[in-house]
Design an enzyme around this catalytic site. Structure first.
Site, PDB file in Angstrom:
ATOM      1  N   ASP A  75      -9.823  -3.668  -5.495  1.00  0.00           N
ATOM      2  CA  ASP A  75      -9.204  -2.855  -4.445  1.00  0.00           C
ATOM      3  C   ASP A  75      -9.797  -1.446  -4.464  1.00  0.00           C
ATOM      4  O   ASP A  75      -9.755  -0.764  -5.488  1.00  0.00           O
ATOM      5  CB  ASP A  75      -7.692  -2.802  -4.666  1.00  0.00           C
TER       6      ASP A  75
ATOM      7  N   HIS B  21      -8.127  -4.828  -1.466  1.00  0.00           N
ATOM      8  CA  HIS B  21      -6.890  -4.349  -0.838  1.00  0.00           C
ATOM      9  C   HIS B  21      -6.277  -5.367   0.118  1.00  0.00           C
ATOM     10  O   HIS B  21      -5.063  -5.486   0.207  1.00  0.00           O
ATOM     11  CB  HIS B  21      -7.182  -3.053  -0.088  1.00  0.00           C
TER      12      HIS B  21
ATOM     13  N   SER C 190       0.843  -1.191   0.000  1.00  0.00           N
ATOM     14  CA  SER C 190       0.000   0.000   0.000  1.00  0.00           C
ATOM     15  C   SER C 190       0.883   1.248   0.000  1.00  0.00           C
ATOM     16  O   SER C 190       1.655   1.442  -0.929  1.00  0.00           O
ATOM     17  CB  SER C 190      -0.953  -0.041   1.196  1.00  0.00           C
TER      18      SER C 190
END
Length: 734
Positions: free
Chosen positions: A662, A697, A577
């Protein structure tokens, strides 16, 4: 040589000559040893702002949610899906020689997990609550027992049953009504973090017809047992923006809007105080907090603001008896503790309880009738401080290891002298401990079991400090097996995050043993952008100081090389991330320091994403990264944005992962990045993109399924270390 004969020869030498197998394995870490990688179509799009134009040849890869979920893909959608599937097929081809290793790693990792397991029960409102797992099942069972753990079990939710038929399934926000008769819970079947709230009658087992869509999943019950407050999201940006009041049995379309956040830089939510006396609406941006409170006995009344919203004022509140405690950065960079009467909560009424300290970050409190437990950070270590509310006596819990993490666990009751906290380190499995604040005795209620055994004394953990190029001291936490010989040939995986003030603490993870037992060092670089060294550590790693984060990581890697822990030929980096942004910046700035890099769901197209306010997270993060609509922010962000700074140079071996659904970092960022890297890089190193076509995600859902992704990552590292055939030979000789 004929392909069939070549295969026979390879089989012979793998059995007879490990050295020859090692040489052949080295060939398999060259991209030229495999079929040609996918070549993404280029279609130039020109993006212009501040008189500056950028050409993006892969802008076409972006799809809307509607396109992704359409039953019949349109032409553009099909092109994107074809490209992602081609990359997945290529990754599978390149990693084919690790299939057995991946299977072994997965079984090894899962084999350490206790299949039938149960959390430590906690007591609330007459019931003991706990979560348990059944052998072979992917999802938890939420349950409770009335009064005593000897009572009959009542299952609140069996998520395994709810998840049947879904490729992805997530449950969150379980909230039991004050009378213990109703359960609110949220479900997400797409991995977009958009939840549907439902209600279950715990006496009959019936799922009520009430359904609240497009929510964050959690919420708060009023004390009348029929009113429920919840948060909904903007359907485009997915930012939480409205809070509604729902009455059971009422159509959701009739729900009353009680709060709407107009500023898109704020997240919002609603919860209930530990005292159960207040419903609390919270608002939070990168630099400010704001609260509205309501008497839980009177849900039809209006919320009142706790204190005026101010930019650069961050605080949190906790109700206790007739007052609120306030943890605030008002004239206190590292925060201080205040208190105020519950009926007079504006700032002029706040009274200091714990003053600001220059070298100690006050990160939170846990309130009991007789004690305050204060969570602190100092010198990159967590501390728990016990304060008697009557006589102001205090003491700290003592911990023996050089690096560890300790934090308060679930403590829903005020009237107790027992504190529950969690302790762990890179060598010590997670332990839930009960601490008697009077006798100061500790009792381990549960320690994470590692099936097959784990002896912490067989591993060494170190806390060392690297010197950054500006003289700052960067904490690093290392773990390795005591039998591992440290030196230039020692494989080392360096991990970091470095954003949002999130501190990366040294947790134990049993899956990590698969690397440690194969001779790896695992290291965490506590770089600027987190809060390990206090609030200033965060301030010095954001906005116009963001490059400190990247430089710290490179300097940490250099420290490990210079001090003979490893060498660049055996150094690996990993981040996800915002930590994936770190990976992207680092490989542009210092690719020669690393043999391989794993970038998970990486935020790499910084400028384009932050210019698009329809994308989730964008507006909320202007105070983290900057707003590129401002020229100075644009120029600074553009100077480090990984996608915009890909250049013609050698890059390390790279594995990049993402999820099609995501909502945090859109799949097209890593997809575009990989395509651009393929076009620009001048080396023969591996570059792999793996897209989970069913997840978002957080990757795959379920207790065990996610370990297949970890097995792929570990196999990638072991492949680069030429350890695949060696393991096969060793296994075959037993």
């Amino acid at each position: 040589m004929h392909k069939f004969l070549y295969g026979v020869v390879c089989m012979f030498f793998v059995t007879a000559s490990p050295a020859w197998a090692q040489i052949q394995q080295q060939d398999l870490v060259k991209a030229s040893a495999y079929p040609e990688a996918p070549d993404a179509m280029q279609k130039d799009s020109t993006l212009t702002i501040h008189g500056d134009s950028r050409t993006d040849p892969y802008f076409w890869m972006r799809l809307t949610d509607e396109q992704k979920m359409a039953e019949k893909p349109d032409a553009q959608t099909q092109k994107v899906l074809d490209y992602l599937n081609a990359e997945n097929a290529y990754t599978k081809t390149v990693m084919k020689d690790t299939d057995s290793l991946q299977k072994n790693l997965y079984e090894e990792i899962v084999g350490r997990i206790k299949q039938t397991d149960e959390s430590v029960p906690y007591f609330k409102n007459g019931y003991w609550y706990y979560t348990r797992y059944e052998e072979g099942k992917e999802y938890p069972v939420y349950a409770r027992k009335m009064g005593t753990m000897e009572a009959d079990e009542q299952i609140l939710l069996n998520v395994n049953e709810l998840a049947e038929g879904h490729a992805y399934f997530s449950v969150n926000g379980l909230e039991v009504s004050p009378d213990n008769k109703l359960l609110a819970f949220g479900t997400d079947t797409l991995s977009r973090r958009v939840y549907h709230i439902q209600f279950k009658n715990l006496e009959t087992g019936e799922i009520l017809p009430d359904k609240l869509d497009n929510s964050t999943g959690g919420g708060a019950w009023a004390n009348d047992n029929k009113t429920f407050f919840y948060t909904t999201k903007n359907p485009v940006s997915l930012l939480p923006e409205k809070i509604y009041r729902h009455t059971l049995g009422q159509n959701a379309e009739q729900d009353k809007l009680v709060y709407e956040e107009k500023d898109p830089s704020f997240y919002i939510g609603v919860s209930k105080s530990k005292s159960d006396e207040y419903i609390i609406i919270w608002n939070g941006s990168t630099v400010s907090n704001d609260y509205y409170i309501l008497d839980a006995e009177n849900p039809m009344r209006e919320f009142r603001q706790f204190a005026s919203r101010e930019r650069n004022h961050e605080y949190s509140i906790e109700h206790f008896k007739d007052k609120f405690y306030v943890v605030t950065n008002w004239n206190a960079k590292n925060f201080r503790l205040m208190e105020t009467p519950e009926n007079a909560t504006s700032k002029e009424n706040w009274k200091e309880v714990i003053p600001h300290r220059e070298k100690v970050l006050l990160s939170g409190i846990e309130v009991f009738n007789d004690y305050l437990v204060v969570s602190e950070r100092s010198d990159a270590l967590t501390q728990l401080r016990i304060m008697n509310q009557d006589n102001e006596e205090e003491h700290y819990l003592e911990f023996d290891e050089p690096a560890y993490v300790a934090y308060t666990s679930v403590n829903p009751e005020f009237n107790t002298d027992k504190l529950r906290y969690v302790y762990s380190s890179l060598t010590t499995p997670m332990s839930t401990i009960e601490y008697d604040t009077e006798s100061r005795e500790k009792k381990v209620l549960k320690q994470q079991e590692v099936v097959g055994g784990h002896t912490p004394k067989e591993y060494t953990t170190e806390r060392v400090f690297a010197e950054a190029r500006d003289g700052s001291k960067i904490p690093l936490t290392l773990v390795y097996k005591k039998t591992t010989e440290l030196g230039a040939d020692t494989p080392t995986l360096l991990y970091a995050y470095g954003s949002y003030g999130s501190s990366i603490d040294p947790w134990f993870r049993s899956d990590r043993l698969s690397l440690l037992d194969r001779g790896f060092i695992f290291a965490i670089a506590h770089i600027r952008g987190g809060q390990e060294m206090g609030r200033q550590w965060y301030e010095d790693g954001k906005m116009f100081k963001k490059k400190n984060t990247f430089k710290d990581f490179i300097d940490a890697a250099e420290f490990l090389i210079e001090n003979n822990y490893t060498s660049a030929e055996h150094m690996y980096a990993m981040g996800g991330s915002a930590g994936g942004l770190l990976m992207g910046a680092v490989v542009n700035m210092a690719p020669e320091k690393f043999n391989g890099v794993i970038a998970s769901v990486p935020f790499v197209d910084v400028v384009s994403t932050m210019l698009d306010e329809s994308i989730p997270l964008t507006t909320n993060e202007f105070d983290e990264w900057g707003n590129p609509k401002n020229k100075d922010s644009y120029e600074y962000m553009l100077s480090y944005s990984p996608y915009d700074n890909v250049t013609e140079q050698n890059y390390p071996h790279m594995l990049v992962t993402t999820g099609l659904f995501d909502s945090q970092v859109q799949y097209w960022e890593p997809a575009k990045w990989v395509a651009k890297l393929r076009d620009k890089k001048t080396d023969d190193n591996l570059l792999l993109l793996r897209t989970n076509m069913e997840a978002g995600h957080g990757g795959a859902s379920g207790r065990f399924e996610r370990f297949k992704e970890i097995a792929l990552e570990y196999a990638f590292l072991l492949k680069l270390e030429n350890m695949i055939q060696t393991e096969s030979v060793s296994a075959g000789s037993n």
